[in-house]
Design a protein around this motif. Structure first.
Motif, mmCIF file in Angstrom:
data_model
loop_
_atom_site.group_PDB
_atom_site.id
_atom_site.type_symbol
_atom_site.label_atom_id
_atom_site.label_comp_id
_atom_site.label_asym_id
_atom_site.label_seq_id
_atom_site.Cartn_x
_atom_site.Cartn_y
_atom_site.Cartn_z
ATOM 1 N N SER A 146 0.640 -36.535 -4.753
ATOM 2 C CA SER A 146 0.339 -37.906 -4.335
ATOM 3 C C SER A 146 1.589 -38.634 -3.870
ATOM 4 O O SER A 146 2.686 -38.375 -4.365
ATOM 5 C CB SER A 146 -0.314 -38.675 -5.483
ATOM 6 O OG SER A 146 0.355 -38.413 -6.668
ATOM 7 N N LYS A 150 2.355 -44.861 -0.450
ATOM 8 C CA LYS A 150 1.692 -44.794 0.862
ATOM 9 C C LYS A 150 0.169 -44.744 0.725
ATOM 10 O O LYS A 150 -0.549 -44.753 1.729
ATOM 11 C CB LYS A 150 2.158 -43.536 1.607
ATOM 12 C CG LYS A 150 3.559 -43.649 2.160
ATOM 13 C CD LYS A 150 3.803 -42.542 3.163
ATOM 14 C CE LYS A 150 5.166 -42.715 3.812
ATOM 15 N NZ LYS A 150 5.771 -41.416 4.129
ATOM 16 N N GLY A 151 -0.296 -44.615 -0.503
ATOM 17 C CA GLY A 151 -1.746 -44.523 -0.715
ATOM 18 C C GLY A 151 -2.322 -43.206 -0.235
ATOM 19 O O GLY A 151 -3.462 -43.142 0.210
ATOM 20 N N SER A 152 -1.521 -42.125 -0.371
ATOM 21 C CA SER A 152 -2.065 -40.837 0.090
ATOM 22 C C SER A 152 -2.104 -39.806 -1.047
ATOM 23 O O SER A 152 -1.212 -39.775 -1.905
ATOM 24 C CB SER A 152 -1.256 -40.330 1.280
ATOM 25 O OG SER A 152 -0.029 -39.827 0.843
ATOM 26 N N HIS A 165 -6.671 -33.834 2.298
ATOM 27 C CA HIS A 165 -5.758 -34.980 2.303
ATOM 28 C C HIS A 165 -6.564 -36.262 2.473
ATOM 29 O O HIS A 165 -7.459 -36.326 3.314
ATOM 30 C CB HIS A 165 -4.733 -34.850 3.430
ATOM 31 C CG HIS A 165 -3.932 -33.597 3.326
ATOM 32 N ND1 HIS A 165 -2.890 -33.451 2.436
ATOM 33 C CD2 HIS A 165 -4.063 -32.415 3.968
ATOM 34 C CE1 HIS A 165 -2.405 -32.233 2.541
ATOM 35 N NE2 HIS A 165 -3.103 -31.579 3.466
ATOM 36 N N THR A 167 -6.353 -40.752 2.383
ATOM 37 C CA THR A 167 -5.584 -42.001 2.233
ATOM 38 C C THR A 167 -6.557 -43.128 1.874
ATOM 39 O O THR A 167 -7.757 -43.040 2.178
ATOM 40 C CB THR A 167 -4.831 -42.395 3.530
ATOM 41 O OG1 THR A 167 -5.776 -42.480 4.580
ATOM 42 C CG2 THR A 167 -3.739 -41.408 3.863
ATOM 43 N N LYS A 307 -0.946 -50.642 -4.369
ATOM 44 C CA LYS A 307 -1.502 -49.386 -3.874
ATOM 45 C C LYS A 307 -2.163 -48.516 -4.939
ATOM 46 O O LYS A 307 -3.062 -47.744 -4.640
ATOM 47 C CB LYS A 307 -0.371 -48.568 -3.220
ATOM 48 C CG LYS A 307 -0.077 -48.967 -1.797
ATOM 49 C CD LYS A 307 -1.223 -48.519 -0.910
ATOM 50 C CE LYS A 307 -1.108 -49.034 0.486
ATOM 51 N NZ LYS A 307 -2.413 -48.962 1.177
#
Ligand SMILES: Cc1cc2nc3c(=O)[nH]c(=O)nc-3n(C[C@H](O)[C@H](O)[C@H](O)COP(=O)(O)OP(=O)(O)OC[C@H]3O[C@@H](n4cnc5c(N)ncnc54)[C@H](O)[C@@H]3O)c2cc1C
Length: 456
Positions: A146, A150-152, A165, A167, A307
């Motif tokens: 994670s 970046k919120g991914s 993947h 987001t 986030k």
């Protein structure tokens, strides 16, 4: 699509990923769905609705007011309590001679806790989420990487090994005591973390229903066999069986390494349970598994800017002795919902306020849960405990708004956990001063009486 809460249909829809479809993640998904946000729920294991047996931990749980309040918010409280909750009105204490007595949880207002099935409740929450078009569920997805800032996120599918993947505007980690989301937070500066494994473990046994399909013990109690250093408890199940949990130091478990030793141990400490469990079943179940460890985790802050956030056991795993782990996690969801309302979906404000205010209460319930083990396995048998309980109950009866005993405040109210502790400390002070006052009064009275006698 189910009805959205008033005013939320016109708002910006946030894209939120919840990691973990356990009890807390599944409930959080419902709260967010009700607010109209897009929710994607990712779960490492397969859909619990397709796996009939309980996974890992306790088969049943004690549900109390904080958890009930959250279930009410998502429209499931009545169903859960009326159709699937077994009321437990007090502790039923088993002495070594097999006799029992009851210590009611709330002698005055008769409130009780409810034994509920973990799998049933989890399945119900997931089933309810099917009513919302804005919730997507992905099972067999394990979070492996994670970048929270970046919120991914990257998940690995456990069925195909494929990597996925994702987001999102917001990531909520509800992925339990060994949270992968929290692990990512730990790499960041100023993240405080501590964990404590206690030296005691637990092992689950079972008292089956009798030949008529009825309970073998009075059903509406949490049964306890307190034995000082260790204890056994039993909570009722819907099928009239009991989930029996033996909590004991690992060293003691280790010593019970033969059938003979096990039976001798049960004959000495829990003789009345042997015919209920059945000798063969006791031996079979005891040696089928090994005792599981118990961990308490404290950490903070719970967020990474606007986030990411952790909730439930991911943020605050506690030992199970106050029956508050799930209830506290459910309360996280209720409080978050209030903050979404208060801050009009502004994530910076919501996450910061949650993180800044919640830790004090989760640290408090962690400490209370540690204390309650000593109360359950040892103090309940002592006259001093029963005297204090009688006093608390009496003053509570006399002044219900003024004097709420500790157990009631934790279990039957939504008083912040940290305030429950402060409340108890204040009560201790009042009682201490009262005793001192009576002590001094008795002393003065005695002295005066002596003096008068001298003059007579
Ligand atoms: C013996 C025992 C008795 C208990 N009794 C009570 C009780 O009576 N009352 C009470 O209130 N509480 C009780 N608890 C506490 C309660 O079980 C927990 O507080 C509660 O289950 C926490 O829920 P959660 O959803 O936060 O975490 P979990 O239930 O642990 O769920 C986390 C979910 O995240 C998933 N996950 C984990 N890692 C990943 C990953 N990398 N990627 C994707 N998904 C992942 C897991 O598969 C799981 O489904 C008890 C606990 C124990 C051990």
């Amino acid at each position: 699509m189910a009805q959205l809460q008033n005013g939320y249909s016109n708002k910006k829809q946030l894209d939120i990923v919840v990691v973990g479809a356990g009890l807390v993640g599944s409930l959080e998904a419902l709260y967010l769905a009700k607010r109209g946000h897009r929710v994607r729920l990712y779960e490492f294991r397969e859909d619990i609705r397709k796996t009939p047996t309980a996974r890992g931990r306790s088969i049943n749980l004690a549900l109390s007011v904080r958890g009930r309040r959250a279930l009410k918010d998502v429209g499931l409280e009545t169903h859960m309590i009326k159709e699937h909750g077994i009321p437990m009105t007090g502790r039923r204490i088993h002495r070594t001679d097999g006799s029992t007595y009851v210590i009611p949880y709330d002698a005055n207002t008769k409130q009780c806790i409810y034994s509920v099935g973990r799998n049933y409740l989890n399945s119900l929450l997931l089933q309810e989420s099917e009513k919302y078009d804005n919730v997507e569920r992905y099972f067999n997805h394990k979070l492996i990487e994670s970048n929270l800032k970046k919120g991914s996120l990257t998940f690995q599918r456990t069925d195909t090994n494929e990597q996925v993947h994702v987001t999102a505007d917001l990531i909520i980690g509800a992925d339990g005591a060994f949270s992968a989301v929290r692990k990512a937070m730990m790499k960041r500066p100023f993240f405080d973390f501590s964990q404590k494994y206690i030296e005691h473990g637990y092992l689950e046994l079972c008292i089956p229903a009798d030949d008529n399909g009825s309970f073998q013990m009075p059903a509406n109690y949490l049964h306890i066999w307190p034995r000082g250093e260790f204890m056994m408890i039993a909570l009722p199940n819907q099928d009239a069986s009991w989930t029996v949990t033996l909590f004991m130091p690992f060293s003691k478990f280790k010593n019970l390494d033969t059938e003979e030793k096990l039976i001798a141990f049960f004959e000495k400490y829990f003789p009345d349970s042997i015919p209920l469990i059945g000798k063969d079943k006791l031996v079979e179940d005891f040696f089928a598994g090994s005792p599981s460890p118990l961990v308490a985790i404290k950490c903070r802050p719970y967020n990474v800017e606007d986030k990411a956030l952790i909730i439930g056991d991911a943020a605050h795993a506690v030992v199970p002795f106050y029956g508050q782990g799930m209830n506290a996690g459910f309360e996280d969801c209720s409080l978050l919902d209030e903050l979404f309302q208060k801050h009009n979906d502004n994530l910076v404000e919501i996450l910061n306020e949650f993180s800044d205010t919640r830790w004090e209460d989760t640290f408090a319930i962690s400490d209370l849960a540690m204390y309650n083990y000593i109360e359950m396995r040892d103090l309940v048998t002592r006259p001093s405990y029963r005297l204090r309980k009688a006093m608390d109950d009496f003053i509570f009866w006399l002044l219900p708004n003024f004097w709420v005993p500790l157990y009631n405040s934790v279990t039957f109210s939504t008083m912040p956990y940290s305030r429950c502790i402060k409340n108890r400390e204040w009560q201790d002070q009042v009682l201490k001063k009262t005793w001192s006052f009576f002590g001094v009064a008795a002393l003065i009275g005695g002295a005066v009486a002596l003096k008068l006698k001298h003059f007579v």
